[in-house]
Design an enzyme around this catalytic site. Structure first.
Site, PDB file in Angstrom:
ATOM      1  N   LYS A  38      68.872  -1.163  47.150  1.00  0.00           N
ATOM      2  CA  LYS A  38      69.898  -0.118  47.180  1.00  0.00           C
ATOM      3  C   LYS A  38      69.342   1.150  46.550  1.00  0.00           C
ATOM      4  CE  LYS A  38      73.452   0.259  44.243  1.00  0.00           C
ATOM      5  NZ  LYS A  38      73.582   1.712  43.901  1.00  0.00           N
TER       6      LYS A  38
ATOM      7  N   LYS B 158      77.855   7.316  49.258  1.00  0.00           N
ATOM      8  CA  LYS B 158      79.303   7.482  49.055  1.00  0.00           C
ATOM      9  C   LYS B 158      79.820   8.800  49.639  1.00  0.00           C
ATOM     10  CE  LYS B 158      79.254   4.849  44.682  1.00  0.00           C
ATOM     11  NZ  LYS B 158      77.788   4.802  44.412  1.00  0.00           N
ATOM     12  N   PHE B 159      79.626   8.967  50.934  1.00  0.00           N
ATOM     13  CA  PHE B 159      80.054  10.213  51.582  1.00  0.00           C
ATOM     14  C   PHE B 159      81.564  10.425  51.440  1.00  0.00           C
ATOM     15  CE2 PHE B 159      76.319   8.916  54.289  1.00  0.00           C
ATOM     16  CZ  PHE B 159      75.445   9.859  53.767  1.00  0.00           C
ATOM     17  N   HIS B 160      81.955  11.655  51.140  1.00  0.00           N
ATOM     18  CA  HIS B 160      83.372  12.007  50.963  1.00  0.00           C
ATOM     19  C   HIS B 160      83.501  13.486  51.302  1.00  0.00           C
ATOM     20  CE1 HIS B 160      87.146  11.805  48.133  1.00  0.00           C
ATOM     21  NE2 HIS B 160      87.411  12.323  49.318  1.00  0.00           N
TER      22      HIS B 160
ATOM     23  N   ASN C  58      84.373  15.419  60.268  1.00  0.00           N
ATOM     24  CA  ASN C  58      83.218  15.791  61.078  1.00  0.00           C
ATOM     25  C   ASN C  58      81.923  15.749  60.271  1.00  0.00           C
ATOM     26  OD1 ASN C  58      82.044  16.889  63.590  1.00  0.00           O
ATOM     27  ND2 ASN C  58      81.688  18.727  62.351  1.00  0.00           N
TER      28      ASN C  58
ATOM     29  N   THR D  61      83.668   0.968  39.415  1.00  0.00           N
ATOM     30  CA  THR D  61      83.823  -0.059  38.378  1.00  0.00           C
ATOM     31  C   THR D  61      83.846   0.518  36.971  1.00  0.00           C
ATOM     32  OG1 THR D  61      81.436  -0.466  38.380  1.00  0.00           O
ATOM     33  CG2 THR D  61      82.797  -1.905  39.754  1.00  0.00           C
TER      34      THR D  61
ATOM     35  N   ARG E 264      76.084  -9.118  36.202  1.00  0.00           N
ATOM     36  CA  ARG E 264      75.118  -9.289  35.123  1.00  0.00           C
ATOM     37  C   ARG E 264      74.877 -10.782  34.882  1.00  0.00           C
ATOM     38  NH1 ARG E 264      74.799  -4.586  35.876  1.00  0.00           N
ATOM     39  NH2 ARG E 264      74.848  -2.847  34.391  1.00  0.00           N
TER      40      ARG E 264
ATOM     41  N   GLN F 107      79.274  -0.662  32.891  1.00  0.00           N
ATOM     42  CA  GLN F 107      80.214  -1.302  33.799  1.00  0.00           C
ATOM     43  C   GLN F 107      81.330  -1.962  32.995  1.00  0.00           C
ATOM     44  OE1 GLN F 107      79.828  -1.100  37.087  1.00  0.00           O
ATOM     45  NE2 GLN F 107      77.756  -0.302  37.206  1.00  0.00           N
TER      46      GLN F 107
END
EC number: 4.1.1.23
Length: 231
Positions: free
Chosen positions: A33, A62-64, A68, A120, A181, A190
């Protein structure tokens, strides 16, 4: 169990250090990742370097944005050949539907498209500060339902939410869980955490694990130990 459920989260500001770590791992045991910092620093070439080493990649950006723009962004991710990418569910139904539609021309080669629900690191109090006056878990369920309505492949959620989300949204709706973890690890930043076996038992499909592997004295041994704990 999902094939290769371990997603190793890379967090480096030095590309050579990142590649040295990657070269110690086994693509038969995990996927990788890459998030905003590394992609901003090193760009598409890093994706190519990872693919050349035989690893599937979750491009965690994390597109926001408006529909379009997000549609074009996930198209760009598909062109890079990534295995998975994501959007923020809080971007809304129209945005998620536009993203999903943009991937249709890629057919079976399209990346998995998932949505982020509640980060989280966010507590109920944090949510109140941004005007969301329901508990985190209630908001997660609302956003996960919206994600399924948009026909995305799954959501990022905490492992504690996995069992209810599986029963609510079905076995085919994938759950990707950060905050994982192994026993004895530092929980870091976290707030909602579980061990890898606990998370899979709760219904998670993919486990995002970073520092317990990347900061280990022997990263491959750490990966193998976690992998073995899941068999």
């Amino acid at each position: 169990m999902t094939t290769k459920p371990i997603l190793v989260a890379l967090d480096y500001d030095n590309k050579n250090h990142a590649l040295q770590l990657i070269d110690q791992l086994d693509p038969n045991m995990c996927r990788l990742k890459v998030g905003k910092e590394m992609f901003t620093l090193f760009g598409p070439q890093l994706v190519k370097d990872i693919h050349e080493r035989g690893f599937d990649l979750f491009l965690d950006l994390k597109f926001h944005d408006i529909p379009n723009t997000v549609a074009k962004a996930v198209t760009a991710a598909a062109e890079l050949g990534v295995w998975m990418t994501n959007v923020h569910a809080s971007g809304g139904l129209a945005m998620m539907e536009a993203a999903k539609k943009a991937l249709q021309p890629y057919g079976k080669e399209a990346p998995m498209l998932i949505a982020v629900t509640v980060l989280t690191s966010m507590s109920d109090e944090d949510l109140k500060l941004i005007g969301i006056d329901v508990p985190a878990f209630e908001h997660v369920q609302r956003l996960a339902k919206l994600t399924k309505q948009a026909e995305l492949d799954g959501v990022v959620c905490s492992a504690q939410e996995a069992s209810i989300l599986k029963s609510l949204l079905g076995q085919d709706f994938k759950l990707i869980t950060p905050g994982i973890r192994p026993v004895g690890s530092d929980v870091g930043d976290q707030h909602r955490v579980m061990t890898p076996p606990e998370a899979l038992a709760a219904g998670a499909d993919y486990l995002v694990i970073g520092r317990p592997i990347t900061k280990a004295t022997d990263p491959l041994a750490a990966l193998q130990a976690i992998h073995q704990s899941l068999v």
